[in-house]
Design a protein around this motif. Structure first.
Motif, PDB file in Angstrom:
ATOM      1  N   SER A 220      -3.795   2.731  17.299  1.00 23.71           N
ATOM      2  CA  SER A 220      -5.119   2.171  17.014  1.00 23.71           C
ATOM      3  C   SER A 220      -5.028   0.663  16.826  1.00 23.71           C
ATOM      4  CB  SER A 220      -5.711   2.824  15.763  1.00 23.71           C
ATOM      5  OG  SER A 220      -5.926   4.202  15.969  1.00 23.71           O
ATOM      6  N   LYS A 221      -3.979   0.202  16.143  1.00 23.40           N
ATOM      7  CA  LYS A 221      -3.781  -1.233  15.950  1.00 23.40           C
ATOM      8  C   LYS A 221      -3.527  -1.918  17.282  1.00 23.40           C
ATOM      9  CE  LYS A 221      -1.033  -2.590  12.704  1.00 23.40           C
ATOM     10  NZ  LYS A 221       0.177  -2.670  11.861  1.00 23.40           N
TER      11      LYS A 221
ATOM     12  N   ASP B  69       1.534  12.980  13.595  1.00 25.31           N
ATOM     13  CA  ASP B  69       1.134  12.237  12.400  1.00 25.31           C
ATOM     14  C   ASP B  69       1.833  10.888  12.330  1.00 25.31           C
ATOM     15  OD1 ASP B  69      -0.586  14.172  11.484  1.00 25.31           O
ATOM     16  OD2 ASP B  69       0.996  15.250  10.410  1.00 25.31           O
ATOM     17  N   ASN B  70       3.086  10.836  12.778  1.00 24.12           N
ATOM     18  CA  ASN B  70       3.840   9.582  12.727  1.00 24.12           C
ATOM     19  C   ASN B  70       3.308   8.555  13.713  1.00 24.12           C
ATOM     20  OD1 ASN B  70       5.504  10.672  10.813  1.00 24.12           O
ATOM     21  ND2 ASN B  70       7.155  11.199  12.236  1.00 24.12           N
ATOM     22  N   ALA B  71       2.564   8.986  14.691  1.00 26.41           N
ATOM     23  CA  ALA B  71       2.084   8.079  15.743  1.00 26.41           C
ATOM     24  C   ALA B  71       0.600   7.780  15.636  1.00 26.41           C
ATOM     25  CB  ALA B  71       2.376   8.682  17.116  1.00 26.41           C
ATOM     26  N   GLN B  72      -0.039   8.181  14.552  1.00 25.14           N
ATOM     27  CA  GLN B  72      -1.499   8.125  14.485  1.00 25.14           C
ATOM     28  C   GLN B  72      -2.043   6.723  14.295  1.00 25.14           C
ATOM     29  OE1 GLN B  72      -3.151  10.802  11.613  1.00 25.14           O
ATOM     30  NE2 GLN B  72      -5.200  10.642  12.457  1.00 25.14           N
TER      31      GLN B  72
ATOM     32  N   SER C 180      15.106  -0.952  12.437  1.00 20.09           N
ATOM     33  CA  SER C 180      14.550  -1.984  11.553  1.00 20.09           C
ATOM     34  C   SER C 180      13.065  -2.160  11.791  1.00 20.09           C
ATOM     35  CB  SER C 180      15.268  -3.322  11.767  1.00 20.09           C
ATOM     36  OG  SER C 180      15.017  -3.826  13.052  1.00 20.09           O
ATOM     37  N   LEU C 181      12.620  -1.977  13.047  1.00 13.24           N
ATOM     38  CA  LEU C 181      11.198  -2.116  13.352  1.00 13.24           C
ATOM     39  C   LEU C 181      10.401  -0.968  12.725  1.00 13.24           C
ATOM     40  CD1 LEU C 181      11.486  -3.203  17.066  1.00 13.24           C
ATOM     41  CD2 LEU C 181      10.561  -4.562  15.205  1.00 13.24           C
ATOM     42  N   VAL C 182      10.951   0.250  12.807  1.00 13.71           N
ATOM     43  CA  VAL C 182      10.265   1.392  12.203  1.00 13.71           C
ATOM     44  C   VAL C 182      10.233   1.229  10.688  1.00 13.71           C
ATOM     45  CG1 VAL C 182      10.356   3.876  11.830  1.00 13.71           C
ATOM     46  CG2 VAL C 182      10.849   2.948  14.091  1.00 13.71           C
ATOM     47  N   SER C 183      11.314   0.685  10.120  1.00 12.30           N
ATOM     48  CA  SER C 183      11.365   0.485   8.679  1.00 12.30           C
ATOM     49  C   SER C 183      10.264  -0.456   8.227  1.00 12.30           C
ATOM     50  CB  SER C 183      12.730  -0.080   8.271  1.00 12.30           C
ATOM     51  OG  SER C 183      13.755   0.832   8.589  1.00 12.30           O
TER      52      SER C 183
ATOM     53  N   ASP D  63       5.407  -4.092  20.280  1.00  7.19           N
ATOM     54  CA  ASP D  63       6.755  -3.752  19.858  1.00  7.19           C
ATOM     55  C   ASP D  63       6.744  -2.637  18.819  1.00  7.19           C
ATOM     56  OD1 ASP D  63       9.377  -4.192  20.324  1.00  7.19           O
ATOM     57  OD2 ASP D  63       9.621  -5.825  18.902  1.00  7.19           O
ATOM     58  N   GLU D  64       5.802  -2.712  17.887  1.00 10.00           N
ATOM     59  CA  GLU D  64       5.717  -1.693  16.844  1.00 10.00           C
ATOM     60  C   GLU D  64       5.448  -0.312  17.435  1.00 10.00           C
ATOM     61  OE1 GLU D  64       2.834  -2.967  13.927  1.00 10.00           O
ATOM     62  OE2 GLU D  64       4.473  -3.508  12.584  1.00 10.00           O
ATOM     63  N   VAL D  65       4.521  -0.239  18.383  1.00  9.39           N
ATOM     64  CA  VAL D  65       4.188   1.042  18.986  1.00  9.39           C
ATOM     65  C   VAL D  65       5.369   1.574  19.797  1.00  9.39           C
ATOM     66  CG1 VAL D  65       2.749   2.158  20.735  1.00  9.39           C
ATOM     67  CG2 VAL D  65       1.707   0.700  19.006  1.00  9.39           C
TER      68      VAL D  65
END
Length: 274
Positions: free
Chosen positions: A241-242, A234-237, A198-201, A221-223
């Motif tokens: 940074s945030k 690419d999915n982690a780019q 759910s977090l990735v979504s 949490d998002e990272v």
């Protein structure tokens, strides 16, 4: 939290600095119930710095210095010194947690920026190091948060009949510990949270929905969630940074507060030496 105070410590007409400290205390107490986000944490840390600046100015008032310097108040004075040291220790714990997370994040970002196909194994290795470091950070924070409960109970259970300046400083310590608890909780993120899926979504929802939920975003949490489900560089780019920006804000806030806490402790020690 209310304490019974004697009228001989503060004048019948409160000093402007006392009123200012009360206003900061009120704002910080009212902010305790707000949802934790990067922006609210930043504002709370800024508010704490303003509060402790007031405390330092309160300690410069001759009436308060005389009250604390009296021999009969030596026990209370020692308790305040112990309290100032506790606040510095907790602040250091939060700073160390951010520093460790930032160091591993920077190593990971260096790999992500290059993100050559032949370096995919290097990327996976750095991701594992980062996630392992997060476990260490969370363990240290959970221990610190457990200690915080004992600290707050200790402040609340002190003798209520005391001079006004001591009562005020106990209020400040209690509020500061509560805010630190909020900061540490934000960095570590409690275990009771939505699933990684759910977090990735959330991270791929439309910009409109993302903006609506921005107030409740936890960059740590998002990272963590994004890296656990990592498919490619690419999915982690974007998420690191945030997080780096979030860490930078909190580091600056904690460092400024740490310097202010040291200044206040020095003021307390100077009263003893005089």
């Amino acid at each position: 939290m209310a304490y019974h105070t004697r009228s001989d410590s503060f004048p019948s007409r409160p000093h402007p600095i006392i009123q200012e400290a009360d206003e900061h205390l009120s704002r910080l107490r009212s902010s305790e119930s707000t949802s934790a986000s990067s922006s609210t944490i930043r504002h709370k840390l800024s508010g704490l710095q303003d509060l402790h600046d007031c405390v330092d100015r309160l300690l410069q008032l001759p009436l308060n210095q005389q009250a604390l310097a009296q021999e009969k108040n030596q026990k209370c004075y020692n308790e305040l010194l112990d309290g100032s040291l506790r606040l510095l220790d907790v602040c250091s714990t939060a700073k160390d947690a951010l520093l460790q997370t930032k160091e591993y994040m920077q190593n990971l970002q260096s790999i992500i920026r290059r993100r050559r196909g032949e370096e995919s194994e290097v990327l996976k290795s750095e991701v594992k190091k980062y996630l392992a470091s997060r476990k260490i950070v969370k363990k240290a924070i959970h221990k610190a948060m457990g200690n915080l409960k004992g600290m707050k109970n200790s402040v609340l259970n002190k003798d209520q009949e005391t001079i006004a300046i001591v009562s005020k400083l106990r209020d400040v310590e209690a509020v500061t510990l509560t805010i630190f608890d909020s900061v540490l909780s934000f960095i570590s993120r409690p275990k009771s949270r939505p699933s990684s899926w759910s977090l990735v979504s959330k991270m791929v929802l439309s910009k409109r929905i993302a903006c609506d939920e921005e107030a409740n975003v936890n960059e740590f949490d998002e990272v963590d969630a994004a890296l656990k489900s990592l498919k490619s560089a690419d999915n982690a780019q974007n998420q690191p940074s945030k997080l780096e920006s979030c860490i930078q804000d909190q580091e600056e806030g904690l460092e400024s507060l740490f310097r202010q806490l040291i200044k206040t402790r020095v003021s307390l020690l100077n009263i003893l030496n005089h």
